[in-house]
Design an enzyme around this catalytic site. Structure first.
Site, short mmCIF file in Angstrom:
data_model
loop_
_atom_site.label_atom_id
_atom_site.label_comp_id
_atom_site.label_asym_id
_atom_site.label_seq_id
_atom_site.Cartn_x
_atom_site.Cartn_y
_atom_site.Cartn_z
N GLU A 100 -0.16 2.67 6.90
CA GLU A 100 -0.27 3.78 5.94
C GLU A 100 -0.84 5.02 6.52
O GLU A 100 -0.56 6.20 6.42
CB GLU A 100 -1.11 3.33 4.68
CG GLU A 100 -0.69 2.37 3.98
CD GLU A 100 0.92 2.17 3.66
OE1 GLU A 100 1.48 3.11 3.32
OE2 GLU A 100 1.32 1.06 3.76
N ASN A 104 0.24 8.12 0.07
CA ASN A 104 -0.11 9.27 -0.55
C ASN A 104 -1.08 10.41 0.29
O ASN A 104 -2.08 9.82 1.09
CB ASN A 104 -0.75 9.18 -1.73
CG ASN A 104 -0.37 8.17 -2.67
OD1 ASN A 104 0.77 8.03 -2.87
ND2 ASN A 104 -0.91 7.08 -2.85
N ALA A 152 0.80 -1.26 0.06
CA ALA A 152 -0.07 -0.10 0.04
C ALA A 152 1.02 1.08 -0.08
O ALA A 152 1.93 1.23 0.16
CB ALA A 152 -0.83 0.15 1.24
N1 TRP Z 1 5.65 3.61 1.19
C1 TRP Z 1 5.01 2.30 0.84
C2 TRP Z 1 4.89 1.96 2.34
O1 TRP Z 1 3.92 2.20 2.99
C3 TRP Z 1 5.85 1.48 0.20
C4 TRP Z 1 5.46 1.54 -1.24
C5 TRP Z 1 4.22 1.43 -1.78
C6 TRP Z 1 6.31 1.43 -2.34
N2 TRP Z 1 4.31 1.04 -3.14
C7 TRP Z 1 5.58 1.19 -3.57
C8 TRP Z 1 7.78 1.47 -2.49
C9 TRP Z 1 6.15 1.09 -4.80
C10 TRP Z 1 8.44 1.43 -3.70
C11 TRP Z 1 7.83 1.19 -4.97
O2 TRP Z 1 5.57 1.15 2.76
ZN ZN Z 2 5.74 2.35 4.84
#
Ligand code: TRP
Ligand code: ZN
Length: 885
Positions: free
Chosen positions: A305, A272, A269
């Protein structure tokens, strides 16, 4: 150097950007053939870069069809800008200006699922880490934070729902059937947190009142037909919001919070701002289609998230080397949340099991890297168990060192200092140290040194002096690029059990009075001695309670002491751990017997110890279900100098069958007690009872006798909860039962309309340890339900086989290796991120015998020799080959 070799980005080369972007106005014209993105950026020179005056403006952009560029409203002459495969450079820019670009892109052709793409006909985005540059020209790095306004225009009939970050400020319709919506996000953010969704979606709505009285509208958007599977996710969201207020004083900061679930997603997930995008796997659940683990996974990912809103979004990362700043911290927060919602001990055991199998393996392989890496070729390869899970252990150790109040003060100071900023792991540690007065300077090595530290513990009881001495030695193994290591600051929590099994009050030499029964020992040097005084009799030591540090421990504790700890330790984690150590010792001894061609025999004392746990299982079924599982094949592998997948599998199956046969009446009775028709609930207690029941059935099915088979078939046909259905399906799929094929075929027929359930069906067959597993997997690649473009399908079938079926994957002929290399090469041109994620087993080739190493090496050589390889796969393949020597 040949132009095909991608080069490494290094932390030490970090410089602030030459330009900053304060405002972004985006206009999307979404179309079937082409999508147009018009962007207006408010740009200024960065005052922190005095040299920037003479520099051109450099924007990142990939696979963009540039239509026009204008500066302060005037078209830029073609000789003033340059376009390459990765950049748009504009010369002679003023100190402060606006830049308008128009680009065309084709989301419908985007199979990499990064940037703007389509999933089931709906538009969605994934910008972390560097996907925004595939949508428009931008300074695509997290230390450039801007305010976004986004206007989306699309055909209304196909895309009735138009979403982006922040608040909906205006919307309307055009006469030709298109409609539009304008969103504004008041919080400055890095572009990796941008999101857009347009599609035909249904939503569930709920509300949350924050502690200051703000009424927040919560919506979860899903494809039509899935509206009946969002309740658990919505409940999880509300619990997360409440928990963050109660535990950290952190309140949600907008009036709206949206989640969209999509079927095609590379990871779990994405956080954003106010528009989280989820893999359907972490949203959709009802008891008939989702297992208990799915329910728990949803609860923790929804929380993860949501928690990012403060740890990641309000305070973000300066650069991608700091990824663990947000991920380690947010995993720690979601783990603590799940512990508070369910059983703390069971959650800790599950997390440590994951860490020890997956992260310890990574730390011992070619891709080993520190929690804060020093360099990378492709950042997507560093969303790893080390950054996430070891990173969370590092935060947990800080929590242990500071105590809960000190840790909370540190968090408060972190937000007070850095809200709205893009910062580093050092900034986080500084806030923790300054708020608490605890010296964390040596502790920071945990961010810089890769590899799992080894601790050895020697014990000595002096009956005459009534002293008990623990001598603790640490070594940190060499890892690629880090041959020599310094000693770390390791928090080791210990207890001592008296002969009656109760904790002794603990007094160290030099202390006036005992202080507690669980003590935090600070191991800082290569060797440290801790002497306890006033110890009336030889105690049994309980070392590393709660798994207080991510290390491997070797202690001179006897089998009898371990059995004693299994029965008596007040620390539930170590009660489980004692059983794992004992089981590990016995199974590894049997592995040696097997390799030497000796007859296998399971000691009766061990059978008795397991029997005791089993007969006491009802006291805490969830705990018993964990304590009765033998150490996994992967974990046993990590304990060997040279992994022998066949011997490990043979021995573990032998032990399972022996325990099943010798304790048969107890497995049967326990199964029957918990198999009654209880109404379904996802409370920890109910989950625990189902886990215990299914574990009993697993043991009984190891015998494959008439009665076990009839119980298993009975459960399969009678159960309504997917947990029970899938457990029995898994046992049948491993078995030689005549009904096996018919049951598998029937399952598919029943569930072919539910993609997430079909994934389970692929997984069960991929992980079957029957000798024909690879043959079956190869057939399933051609099954109409298998889609190579869908990451969940790839993870279930190809990943299930490569990671979840060590004995068949490591087949001595190399057939598994050839298969995996074929699939990686097939995936790479479509989705390099997913292709690289499939390479894990190859990066650990050095852990196997020479023959297997040679077979894996041949496949890696074939992979690197392939023209047009992505940087993602190239990085893993080349590093694996380098480590292979
Ligand atoms: N930041 C996301 C998390 O909650 C990680 C993530 C989701 C991600 N989709 C991605 C990282 C695509 C790299 C590419 O951990
Ligand atoms: Zn994360």
């Amino acid at each position: 150097m040949d132009k095909g070799t991608p080069k490494a980005i290094r932390l030490q080369d970090y410089r602030p950007p030459a330009h900053l972007i304060d405002t972004v106005d985006l206009q999307f014209e979404l179309g079937e053939e082409v999508t147009t993105v018009r962007s207006t950026l408010g740009i200024r020179r960065n005052p922190d870069r005095p040299d920037a005056a003479g520099l051109p403006l450099t924007l990142d952009g990939q696979r963009l069809d540039l239509v026009s560029v204008a500066l302060d409203g005037t078209p830029v002459a073609p000789d003033r800008y340059t376009v390459t495969a990765d950049h748009l450079t504009v010369d002679q820019v003023p100190e402060c200006f606006s830049l308008e670009t128009v680009v065309r892109i084709k989301p419908q052709e985007n199979t990499a699922l990064e940037g703007l793409y389509k999933s089931s006909g709906n538009f969605c985005t994934q910008c972390e880490a560097e996907g925004f540059r595939k949508i428009t020209y931008f300074i695509d790095r997290p230390d450039v934070m801007a305010r976004y306004a986004t206007t989306i225009t699309a055909e209304k009939a196909r895309y009735p729902v138009l979403l982006s970050n922040g608040n909906l400020v205006a919307s309307g319709e055009h006469e030709d059937g298109r409609h539009w919506a304008r969103w504004e996000d008041p919080f400055p953010k890095p572009c990796y947190l941008f999101a857009l969704v347009a599609g035909n979606l249904r939503h569930a709505e709920d509300h949350f009142r924050t502690f200051s009285g703000r009424e927040v509208t919560l919506r979860i958007y899903v494809e039509p037909g899935n509206e009946d599977k969002v309740d658990h996710a919505m409940r999880s969201l509300k619990k997360s919001m409440r928990w963050d207020e109660e535990v950290y004083g952190l309140e949600y900061d907008l009036d709206i919070f949206n989640i969209v679930a999509v079927g095609d997603f590379n990871m779990g997930a994405m956080e954003n701002k106010s528009l989280n995008v989820f893999n359907t796997k972490y949203i959709l659940a009802k008891p008939e289609t989702a297992t208990d683990n799915d329910f728990l996974g949803i609860e923790s990912v929804v929380a993860h998230e949501y928690f990012h809103n403060w740890t990641g979004n309000r305070v973000t990362c300066r650069d991608w080397f700091q990824l663990s700043l947000k991920e380690g911290l947010t995993v720690f927060r979601d783990q603590e949340f799940s512990s508070d919602m369910n059983s703390r001990a069971v959650k800790r055991i599950a997390d440590v099991q994951g860490l020890r199998t997956v992260q310890f393996q990574e730390d011992a392989g070619a891709m080993a890297h520190p929690v804060r890496p020093d360099s990378y070729v492709e950042i997507n390869n560093f969303y790893t168990p080390t950054v996430y899970n070891k990173g969370a252990e590092v935060i947990r150790m800080i929590h242990t060192l500071l105590g809960p109040e000190g840790f909370r003060k540190g968090m408060d100071l972190y937000f007070q200092r850095h809200d709205g900023q893009a910062v580093t792991c050092d900034d986080f540690v500084a806030a923790m140290a300054d708020a608490s007065g605890v010296d964390l300077s040596q502790f920071q090595l945990w961010y810089r040194q890769a590899g799992t530290p080894d601790l050895s513990v020697a014990t000595a009881y002096d009956e005459a002096a009534r002293t008990y001495r623990l001598t603790i030695r640490q070594t940190v193994p060499p890892t690629p690029g880090q041959p020599d290591k310094q000693p770390m600051h390791i928090p080791v929590v210990v207890g001592l059990l008296g002969p009656d099994g109760a904790d002794l009050p603990l007094r160290l030499t030099g202390e006036a009075a005992p202080a507690g029964t669980s003590r935090l020992l600070h191991v800082r040097k290569a060797e440290e001695v801790f002497e306890f005084v006033d110890v009336p009799a030889r105690p049994v030591p309980s070392i590393l309670r709660g798994f207080s540090a991510p290390v491997k421990v070797k202690a001179d504790v006897s089998d009898a002491d371990l059995t004693f700890l299994m029965a008596n330790d007040s620390d539930a984690f170590n009660r489980w751990e004692a059983g794992q150590i004992l089981g590990g010792r016995i199974l590894l001894g049997l592995v040696a017997d097997q390799q030497a061609g000796r007859l296998l025999d399971l000691p009766q004392s061990y059978v008795d110890a397991v029997g005791a746990v089993l007969r006491d299982a009802d006291a805490d079924p969830a705990f018993a279900a964990q304590a009765l599982v033998l150490p996994t094949e992967a974990y046993l592998g990590t304990q060997m100098d040279v992994v022998d997948p066949e011997a490990i599998h043979t021995v573990r199956e032998f032990a399972r069958k022996t325990l099943a046969a010798r304790l048969r009446p107890d497995w049967l009775a326990t199964y029957r007690r918990h198999a009654g028709n209880q109404s379904f609930s996802v409370e920890a207690d109910a989950i625990g009872r189902r886990a215990l029941k299914n574990l009993c059935l697993a043991y009984l099915m190891a015998l494959e006798d008439e009665e076990a088979l009839s119980l298993c078939l009975g459960q399969y046909h009678g159960a309504t909860a997917m947990t029970d259905v899938i457990a029995s399906l898994q046992f049948l799929s491993n078995s030689n039962a005549p009904q096996r094929d018919e049951v598998l075929a029937g399952f598919y027929e029943r569930w072919k309309g539910e993609p997430l359930v079909v994934d389970k069906w692929f997984g069960v067959q991929a992980m079957s340890y029957r000798p024909d597993a690879l043959e079956r997997v190869t057939e399933l690649l051609k099954h109409p339900a298998f889609e190579i473009r869908n990451p969940n399908k790839v993870y279930a079938l190809i990943g299930g086989f490569a990671n979840g079926n060590p004995v068949r994957f490591h087949d001595a002929t190399g057939s598994g290796y050839r298969f995996l290399a074929d699939q990686v090469l097939r995936l790479d041109p479509m989705n390099p991120q997913v292709a690289a994620r499939m390479m894990g087993p190859f990066s650990r080739l050095r852990r196997y015998d020479a023959a297997r190493q040679a077979l894996m090496k041949a496949q890696l050589e074939r992979i690197v020799a392939t023209p047009g390889l992505s940087p993602d796969v190239f990085e893993v393949a080349s590093k694996s080959l380098e480590a292979a020597g």
